[in-house]
Design a protein around this motif. Structure first.
Motif, PDB file in Angstrom:
ATOM      1  N   ILE A   1      -3.659   2.124  -5.372  1.00 13.95           N
ATOM      2  CA  ILE A   1      -3.579   2.755  -3.918  1.00 13.95           C
ATOM      3  C   ILE A   1      -4.073   3.344  -3.308  1.00 13.95           C
ATOM      4  CG2 ILE A   1      -1.412   2.775  -1.923  1.00 13.95           C
ATOM      5  CD1 ILE A   1       0.644   1.846  -4.340  1.00 13.95           C
ATOM      6  N   ALA A   2      -4.282   4.435  -3.584  1.00 13.86           N
ATOM      7  CA  ALA A   2      -4.970   5.964  -3.220  1.00 13.86           C
ATOM      8  C   ALA A   2      -6.609   5.496  -3.098  1.00 13.86           C
ATOM      9  CB  ALA A   2      -4.776   6.572  -4.377  1.00 13.86           C
TER      10      ALA A   2
ATOM     11  N   GLN B   1       2.252   4.273 -16.219  1.00 13.42           N
ATOM     12  CA  GLN B   1       2.208   3.289 -15.134  1.00 13.42           C
ATOM     13  C   GLN B   1       1.826   3.413 -13.836  1.00 13.42           C
ATOM     14  OE1 GLN B   1       5.207   0.435 -16.128  1.00 13.42           O
ATOM     15  NE2 GLN B   1       3.743  -1.048 -17.928  1.00 13.42           N
ATOM     16  N   LYS B   2       3.509   4.170 -13.330  1.00  9.89           N
ATOM     17  CA  LYS B   2       3.180   4.457 -12.427  1.00  9.89           C
ATOM     18  C   LYS B   2       2.379   4.912 -11.185  1.00  9.89           C
ATOM     19  CE  LYS B   2       5.633   4.974  -8.067  1.00  9.89           C
ATOM     20  NZ  LYS B   2       6.312   3.811  -7.899  1.00  9.89           N
ATOM     21  N   ILE B   3       1.566   6.467 -12.402  1.00 13.13           N
ATOM     22  CA  ILE B   3      -0.075   6.703 -11.833  1.00 13.13           C
ATOM     23  C   ILE B   3      -0.914   5.967 -11.384  1.00 13.13           C
ATOM     24  CG2 ILE B   3      -1.680   9.032 -12.336  1.00 13.13           C
ATOM     25  CD1 ILE B   3       0.604   9.959 -13.925  1.00 13.13           C
ATOM     26  N   ILE B   4      -1.029   5.201 -12.576  1.00 10.13           N
ATOM     27  CA  ILE B   4      -2.298   3.677 -12.203  1.00 10.13           C
ATOM     28  C   ILE B   4      -1.907   3.394 -10.671  1.00 10.13           C
ATOM     29  CG2 ILE B   4      -3.185   1.723 -13.240  1.00 10.13           C
ATOM     30  CD1 ILE B   4      -2.199   2.819 -16.242  1.00 10.13           C
ATOM     31  N   GLU B   5      -1.066   2.752 -10.749  1.00  9.28           N
ATOM     32  CA  GLU B   5      -0.827   2.225  -9.467  1.00  9.28           C
ATOM     33  C   GLU B   5      -1.027   2.820  -8.635  1.00  9.28           C
ATOM     34  OE1 GLU B   5       3.856   0.546  -9.060  1.00  9.28           O
ATOM     35  OE2 GLU B   5       3.376   0.511  -7.100  1.00  9.28           O
TER      36      GLU B   5
ATOM     37  N   LYS C   1      -4.782   8.177   6.757  1.00  8.32           N
ATOM     38  CA  LYS C   1      -4.868   9.856   6.119  1.00  8.32           C
ATOM     39  C   LYS C   1      -3.224  10.414   5.031  1.00  8.32           C
ATOM     40  CE  LYS C   1      -9.372  10.902   6.214  1.00  8.32           C
ATOM     41  NZ  LYS C   1     -10.148  11.417   5.054  1.00  8.32           N
ATOM     42  N   ASP C   2      -2.279  11.006   6.342  1.00  7.15           N
ATOM     43  CA  ASP C   2      -1.095  11.243   6.468  1.00  7.15           C
ATOM     44  C   ASP C   2      -0.419  10.800   4.878  1.00  7.15           C
ATOM     45  OD1 ASP C   2      -1.379  12.723   7.919  1.00  7.15           O
ATOM     46  OD2 ASP C   2       0.119  12.739   9.739  1.00  7.15           O
ATOM     47  N   HIS C   3      -0.442   9.514   4.560  1.00  3.78           N
ATOM     48  CA  HIS C   3      -0.095   8.898   3.709  1.00  3.78           C
ATOM     49  C   HIS C   3      -0.685   9.295   2.301  1.00  3.78           C
ATOM     50  CE1 HIS C   3       2.198   6.085   1.304  1.00  3.78           C
ATOM     51  NE2 HIS C   3       1.229   4.777   1.759  1.00  3.78           N
ATOM     52  N   LEU C   4      -2.009   8.834   2.235  1.00  2.64           N
ATOM     53  CA  LEU C   4      -2.976   9.673   1.138  1.00  2.64           C
ATOM     54  C   LEU C   4      -2.588  10.413   0.775  1.00  2.64           C
ATOM     55  CD1 LEU C   4      -5.626   8.319  -0.574  1.00  2.64           C
ATOM     56  CD2 LEU C   4      -6.825   8.919   1.710  1.00  2.64           C
ATOM     57  N   VAL C   5      -2.773  11.799   1.742  1.00  2.38           N
ATOM     58  CA  VAL C   5      -2.065  13.076   1.262  1.00  2.38           C
ATOM     59  C   VAL C   5      -0.856  12.942   0.225  1.00  2.38           C
ATOM     60  CG1 VAL C   5      -1.939  15.386   2.291  1.00  2.38           C
ATOM     61  CG2 VAL C   5      -3.290  14.662   2.949  1.00  2.38           C
ATOM     62  N   GLY C   6      -0.154  12.484   0.897  1.00  2.00           N
ATOM     63  CA  GLY C   6       1.814  12.214   0.007  1.00  2.00           C
ATOM     64  C   GLY C   6       0.795  12.203  -1.138  1.00  2.00           C
ATOM     65  N   LEU C   7       0.138  10.653  -1.369  1.00  2.00           N
ATOM     66  CA  LEU C   7       0.103   9.779  -2.650  1.00  2.00           C
ATOM     67  C   LEU C   7      -0.558  10.402  -3.937  1.00  2.00           C
ATOM     68  CD1 LEU C   7      -1.221   6.774  -1.738  1.00  2.00           C
ATOM     69  CD2 LEU C   7       0.466   6.939  -3.198  1.00  2.00           C
ATOM     70  N   GLU C   8      -1.821  11.366  -3.083  1.00  2.00           N
ATOM     71  CA  GLU C   8      -2.533  12.216  -4.248  1.00  2.00           C
ATOM     72  C   GLU C   8      -1.546  13.124  -4.881  1.00  2.00           C
ATOM     73  OE1 GLU C   8      -5.703  13.343  -1.393  1.00  2.00           O
ATOM     74  OE2 GLU C   8      -7.081  11.179  -2.065  1.00  2.00           O
ATOM     75  N   GLN C   9      -0.600  14.081  -3.749  1.00  3.30           N
ATOM     76  CA  GLN C   9       0.177  14.746  -3.997  1.00  3.30           C
ATOM     77  C   GLN C   9       0.966  14.381  -5.432  1.00  3.30           C
ATOM     78  OE1 GLN C   9       2.108  16.266  -0.514  1.00  3.30           O
ATOM     79  NE2 GLN C   9       0.411  18.438  -0.588  1.00  3.30           N
ATOM     80  N   LYS C  10       1.017  13.694  -5.396  1.00  2.18           N
ATOM     81  CA  LYS C  10       2.645  12.885  -5.810  1.00  2.18           C
ATOM     82  C   LYS C  10       2.223  12.509  -7.148  1.00  2.18           C
ATOM     83  CE  LYS C  10       6.167  11.011  -6.729  1.00  2.18           C
ATOM     84  NZ  LYS C  10       7.872  11.635  -7.306  1.00  2.18           N
ATOM     85  N   ILE C  11       0.539  12.086  -7.122  1.00  2.28           N
ATOM     86  CA  ILE C  11      -0.027  11.408  -7.949  1.00  2.28           C
ATOM     87  C   ILE C  11      -0.462  13.027  -8.792  1.00  2.28           C
ATOM     88  CG2 ILE C  11      -2.427  11.032  -9.263  1.00  2.28           C
ATOM     89  CD1 ILE C  11      -2.697   9.089  -6.468  1.00  2.28           C
ATOM     90  N   ILE C  12      -1.099  14.809  -8.542  1.00  2.00           N
ATOM     91  CA  ILE C  12      -0.523  15.243  -8.907  1.00  2.00           C
ATOM     92  C   ILE C  12      -0.135  15.563 -10.778  1.00  2.00           C
ATOM     93  CG2 ILE C  12      -1.330  17.698  -9.310  1.00  2.00           C
ATOM     94  CD1 ILE C  12      -3.665  16.826  -6.366  1.00  2.00           C
ATOM     95  N   GLU C  13       1.368  15.704  -9.005  1.00  2.52           N
ATOM     96  CA  GLU C  13       2.288  15.825 -10.204  1.00  2.52           C
ATOM     97  C   GLU C  13       2.717  15.165 -11.277  1.00  2.52           C
ATOM     98  OE1 GLU C  13       5.591  15.745  -6.717  1.00  2.52           O
ATOM     99  OE2 GLU C  13       7.281  15.694  -8.401  1.00  2.52           O
TER     100      GLU C  13
ATOM    101  N   LEU D   1       0.924  -1.173   0.280  1.00  7.41           N
ATOM    102  CA  LEU D   1      -0.304  -0.201   0.072  1.00  7.41           C
ATOM    103  C   LEU D   1       0.592   1.702  -0.122  1.00  7.41           C
ATOM    104  CD1 LEU D   1      -2.819  -0.540   2.385  1.00  7.41           C
ATOM    105  CD2 LEU D   1      -2.814  -0.791   0.046  1.00  7.41           C
ATOM    106  N   GLY D   2       1.968   0.779   0.028  1.00  8.38           N
ATOM    107  CA  GLY D   2       3.423   2.250   0.067  1.00  8.38           C
ATOM    108  C   GLY D   2       3.644   2.830   1.128  1.00  8.38           C
TER     109      GLY D   2
END
Lengths: 132, 132
Positions: free
Chosen positions: B101-102, B93-97, A85-97, A56-57
DNA sequence: TTTGACCTTCCCATGATGGGAAGGTTTAGA
DNA sequence: TCTAAACCTTCCCATCATGGGAAGGTCAAA
């Protein structure tokens, strides 16, 4: 059971199991007379938990905390939720980037002929675009 | 100009400039009598290029190739486009992954009360979900 | 008893930096 | 002119999670 068996049952490498012990995610294993680490079902259970959290990263630091909370039956779910939640926020930022980068690259790529000719908008734009 | 000046003009640290020389992204700088590295406008230009490519998420190995192609006016745009496309595929691929997870985390988080109570679906699901 | 499959610890490598130590150089000001 | 600050140099260590491999001890089956 030995480290190899425990690792196999948890679906990870023995190397990792030793590493998890070293960084304190797993408590120090008991040893046989000859110095071999000894594991039981509970350890395998924890190792599986760690591996899933990893999928789950979560970072090892986060996983360490999660394992601690998981072992403690009286913990408040608030704590767990905060880590998630904190982890999720980080993930969401990363996705946007990453999406922003991918979009730029798609744009550049589309405008490059990609044949024998040397003209290449990709290089030109990397060259002259503003920083960041 | 000195390494500090060049780095400042390119918007990166002097440490990085030395590192880029070491891994061959930048050719070895000329030296002054006292051993200081000497840079010119072209070097700053390359450093800016490298930094921008980095902002697009290219690895140093890819950047090394891009810089090589960028310097060569007769290269085929095909080569550049391939590097960009490959990178884009990896990004997608990374984005989808990460999105997958998110999504899982959001689901888990939503069902956790996040208060003083110990019950926590997040831990339970990490515990019992299948691997991967 | 031999052999092969385990186990142990220890060190090195990854990628792209940052931190910092020890020591030499340059530059500006008193 | 002397000195102190602000540079520069190389070298080593740390990150993060893991793999590779060496050198050597242990165990189980043939």
């Amino acid at each position: 059971m030995t480290i190899g068996e425990a690792a196999k049952r948890a679906g990870i490498s023995a190397k990792r199991v030793r590493h998890y012990e070293e960084i304190g995610v797993l408590s120090k294993a008991a040893r046989s007379e000859s110095g071999y680490r000894i594991y039981d079902e509970t350890d395998v259970h924890i190792l599986r938990f760690v591996n899933r959290a990893r999928n789950l990263g979560f970072s090892m630091a986060e996983i360490k905390r999660l394992v601690g909370l998981w072992k403690n039956r009286r913990r408040a779910s608030r704590e767990v939720k905060k880590i998630a939640k904190d982890h999720l926020v980080g993930l969401e930022q990363k996705i946007i980037e990453l999406q922003s980068i991918a979009s730029t690259l798609r744009h550049l790529s589309d405008r490059c002929s990609g044949d024998d000719r040397p003209d290449c908008p990709i290089l030109q734009e990397i060259e002259f675009s503003s920083n960041k």
